[in-house]
Motif scaffolding. Sequence first.
Motif, PDB file in Angstrom:
ATOM      1  N   ALA A   1     -17.877  22.607  72.170  1.00 53.67           N
ATOM      2  CA  ALA A   1     -18.983  23.370  72.781  1.00 53.67           C
ATOM      3  C   ALA A   1     -20.184  23.401  71.839  1.00 53.67           C
ATOM      4  O   ALA A   1     -20.769  24.451  71.550  1.00 53.67           O
ATOM      5  N   MET A   2     -20.543  22.211  71.362  1.00 50.64           N
ATOM      6  CA  MET A   2     -21.608  22.065  70.375  1.00 50.64           C
ATOM      7  C   MET A   2     -22.417  20.820  70.714  1.00 50.64           C
ATOM      8  O   MET A   2     -21.880  19.858  71.267  1.00 50.64           O
ATOM      9  N   SER A   3     -23.697  20.830  70.404  1.00 45.89           N
ATOM     10  CA  SER A   3     -24.497  19.632  70.652  1.00 45.89           C
ATOM     11  C   SER A   3     -24.098  18.537  69.660  1.00 45.89           C
ATOM     12  O   SER A   3     -23.665  18.823  68.536  1.00 45.89           O
ATOM     13  N   LYS A   4     -24.261  17.300  70.101  1.00 42.58           N
ATOM     14  CA  LYS A   4     -23.918  16.178  69.230  1.00 42.58           C
ATOM     15  C   LYS A   4     -24.766  16.160  67.952  1.00 42.58           C
ATOM     16  O   LYS A   4     -24.218  15.976  66.852  1.00 42.58           O
ATOM     17  N   PRO A   5     -26.096  16.376  68.010  1.00 46.04           N
ATOM     18  CA  PRO A   5     -26.891  16.421  66.770  1.00 46.04           C
ATOM     19  C   PRO A   5     -26.436  17.526  65.817  1.00 46.04           C
ATOM     20  O   PRO A   5     -26.408  17.333  64.599  1.00 46.04           O
TER      21      PRO A   5
ATOM     22  N   PHE B   1      -7.977   7.216  67.767  1.00 50.46           N
ATOM     23  CA  PHE B   1      -9.291   7.054  67.140  1.00 50.46           C
ATOM     24  C   PHE B   1     -10.200   6.177  67.996  1.00 50.46           C
ATOM     25  O   PHE B   1     -11.365   6.503  68.230  1.00 50.46           O
ATOM     26  N   ARG B   2      -9.681   5.062  68.461  1.00 43.96           N
ATOM     27  CA  ARG B   2     -10.514   4.117  69.211  1.00 43.96           C
ATOM     28  C   ARG B   2     -10.971   4.691  70.547  1.00 43.96           C
ATOM     29  O   ARG B   2     -12.089   4.417  71.005  1.00 43.96           O
ATOM     30  N   GLY B   3     -10.111   5.464  71.195  1.00 44.43           N
ATOM     31  CA  GLY B   3     -10.454   5.996  72.504  1.00 44.43           C
ATOM     32  C   GLY B   3     -11.356   7.217  72.465  1.00 44.43           C
ATOM     33  O   GLY B   3     -12.021   7.530  73.457  1.00 44.43           O
ATOM     34  N   ALA B   4     -11.394   7.908  71.344  1.00 44.82           N
ATOM     35  CA  ALA B   4     -12.189   9.131  71.238  1.00 44.82           C
ATOM     36  C   ALA B   4     -13.664   8.802  71.025  1.00 44.82           C
ATOM     37  O   ALA B   4     -14.011   7.772  70.451  1.00 44.82           O
ATOM     38  N   THR B   5     -14.534   9.681  71.508  1.00 42.33           N
ATOM     39  CA  THR B   5     -15.964   9.512  71.294  1.00 42.33           C
ATOM     40  C   THR B   5     -16.550  10.787  70.700  1.00 42.33           C
ATOM     41  O   THR B   5     -15.990  11.882  70.854  1.00 42.33           O
ATOM     42  N   LEU B   6     -17.693  10.642  70.029  1.00 44.88           N
ATOM     43  CA  LEU B   6     -18.386  11.801  69.482  1.00 44.88           C
ATOM     44  C   LEU B   6     -18.799  12.765  70.587  1.00 44.88           C
ATOM     45  O   LEU B   6     -18.782  13.985  70.395  1.00 44.88           O
TER      46      LEU B   6
ATOM     47  N   ILE C   1     -15.323  22.074  64.815  1.00 44.59           N
ATOM     48  CA  ILE C   1     -15.410  20.628  65.046  1.00 44.59           C
ATOM     49  C   ILE C   1     -14.060  19.968  64.788  1.00 44.59           C
ATOM     50  O   ILE C   1     -13.596  19.124  65.571  1.00 44.59           O
ATOM     51  N   LEU C   2     -13.416  20.341  63.686  1.00 46.93           N
ATOM     52  CA  LEU C   2     -12.130  19.733  63.338  1.00 46.93           C
ATOM     53  C   LEU C   2     -11.065  20.082  64.372  1.00 46.93           C
ATOM     54  O   LEU C   2     -10.223  19.237  64.715  1.00 46.93           O
ATOM     55  N   GLU C   3     -11.086  21.303  64.873  1.00 46.28           N
ATOM     56  CA  GLU C   3     -10.115  21.703  65.893  1.00 46.28           C
ATOM     57  C   GLU C   3     -10.342  20.911  67.180  1.00 46.28           C
ATOM     58  O   GLU C   3      -9.387  20.432  67.815  1.00 46.28           O
ATOM     59  N   ALA C   4     -11.608  20.752  67.569  1.00 45.66           N
ATOM     60  CA  ALA C   4     -11.921  19.964  68.766  1.00 45.66           C
ATOM     61  C   ALA C   4     -11.533  18.502  68.561  1.00 45.66           C
ATOM     62  O   ALA C   4     -10.973  17.855  69.463  1.00 45.66           O
ATOM     63  N   ALA C   5     -11.806  17.971  67.372  1.00 52.49           N
ATOM     64  CA  ALA C   5     -11.476  16.575  67.082  1.00 52.49           C
ATOM     65  C   ALA C   5      -9.965  16.352  67.101  1.00 52.49           C
ATOM     66  O   ALA C   5      -9.487  15.307  67.570  1.00 52.49           O
ATOM     67  N   LEU C   6      -9.215  17.330  66.619  1.00 59.81           N
ATOM     68  CA  LEU C   6      -7.758  17.216  66.645  1.00 59.81           C
ATOM     69  C   LEU C   6      -7.270  17.095  68.088  1.00 59.81           C
ATOM     70  O   LEU C   6      -6.400  16.269  68.396  1.00 59.81           O
ATOM     71  N   GLU C   7      -7.841  17.886  68.964  1.00 56.21           N
ATOM     72  CA  GLU C   7      -7.466  17.835  70.382  1.00 56.21           C
ATOM     73  C   GLU C   7      -7.790  16.463  70.974  1.00 56.21           C
ATOM     74  O   GLU C   7      -6.962  15.865  71.675  1.00 56.21           O
ATOM     75  N   VAL C   8      -8.971  15.942  70.683  1.00 55.27           N
ATOM     76  CA  VAL C   8      -9.410  14.677  71.272  1.00 55.27           C
ATOM     77  C   VAL C   8      -8.681  13.495  70.645  1.00 55.27           C
ATOM     78  O   VAL C   8      -8.166  12.613  71.354  1.00 55.27           O
ATOM     79  N   PHE C   9      -8.613  13.448  69.312  1.00 54.23           N
ATOM     80  CA  PHE C   9      -7.959  12.318  68.645  1.00 54.23           C
ATOM     81  C   PHE C   9      -6.472  12.240  68.981  1.00 54.23           C
ATOM     82  O   PHE C   9      -5.918  11.146  69.132  1.00 54.23           O
ATOM     83  N   SER C  10      -5.801  13.394  69.058  1.00 56.50           N
ATOM     84  CA  SER C  10      -4.360  13.369  69.321  1.00 56.50           C
ATOM     85  C   SER C  10      -4.061  12.882  70.730  1.00 56.50           C
ATOM     86  O   SER C  10      -2.985  12.341  70.991  1.00 56.50           O
TER      87      SER C  10
ATOM     88  N   ASP D   1     -18.364  17.990  73.134  1.00 57.95           N
ATOM     89  CA  ASP D   1     -18.107  18.776  74.340  1.00 57.95           C
ATOM     90  C   ASP D   1     -16.939  19.738  74.131  1.00 57.95           C
ATOM     91  O   ASP D   1     -16.993  20.901  74.535  1.00 57.95           O
ATOM     92  N   CYS D   2     -15.872  19.225  73.507  1.00 60.77           N
ATOM     93  CA  CYS D   2     -14.688  20.053  73.265  1.00 60.77           C
ATOM     94  C   CYS D   2     -15.012  21.199  72.307  1.00 60.77           C
ATOM     95  O   CYS D   2     -14.464  22.297  72.424  1.00 60.77           O
TER      96      CYS D   2
END
Length: 216
Positions: free
Chosen positions: A54-58, A41-46, A28-37, A51-52
Motif C-alpha cells: 500500500a505504497m507508491s512505487k517511487p 523472484f522472476r515472477g514478482a514485480t515492483l 516493504i519487506l513484509e509485502a515482498a515476502l508475500e509476493v516473492f513466496s 501494491d501489497c
Amino acid sequence: MATAVPPQDPHGAEKPLSRIQQRNRQRILEAALEVFSAQGFRGATLDEIADCAAMSKPNMLYYFDSKEAIHVALLNTLMQEWLAPLEALDDADEPLEAIMSYVLTKLEMSRRMPRESRLFANEILQGAPRMGPHLEAGLKPLFDAKCALIRQWIDQGEIAAVDPEHLLFTIWAVTQHYADFEAQVGVLVGHSSAGWERARTHVEKMFRSLLTPRPA
C-alpha cells in the motif's frame, strides 16, 4: 549483488532510519515476502510489491533501489533465522535429545514461517544466484562443523550410525515439506492444530527410531 540503499546525509554518511522509515522498510519487506513466496523472484514485480505494501512505487524505491535489493534483504534475514537452530545444535549431555530438539524446531518453523521457507526454496531452485556467497561463506562451514559433531556422537555410541550429511538433508527435506508443499498438505490432511500434532508425533517417532542406538 544489489543492496538496500540507506538514506545519506550531504557528506555521504549513512543516516540512522527514523521510526517511520524503519516501519516503512519493514512494510516493504513484509509485502515482498508475500509476493516473492507466491510468484518467485522472476515472477514478482515492483508494482505488485508496492501494491501489497500500500505504497507508491517511487516511495518504495527510496528504501530499496531495485527488486533484487529487496530480495537480497529478505534472503539475508532468512539466512540468519534459518541457521540459528543449526548453530544452537551443540555438544550436549544428551545428543539424541539435542538432535530431536533441532528436528522439532525446524518443523515448528515450517508451521510458523511457510512463506520464508518457500522464498528460500525458490532461490535454491533457480541455482542460488543471489544466495550463493552466503551458502559458501555461512552455511558450508557450519554444515561441516555440525556433521563432525554428529560423527563424534556416533563414534561415542550416543546415537545410531547414520550418514551425518544425509541425516541433515533428510531433516530439512521432511520438515520443510510442510511449508514448501503447504497447499498440497492442506488439501490432503488439512491445516488444523490436530493435524500438526499428528505431523509432530510422526516426525519425532521416525527420527527417534532412526537415531536411537540398538543394543549390541
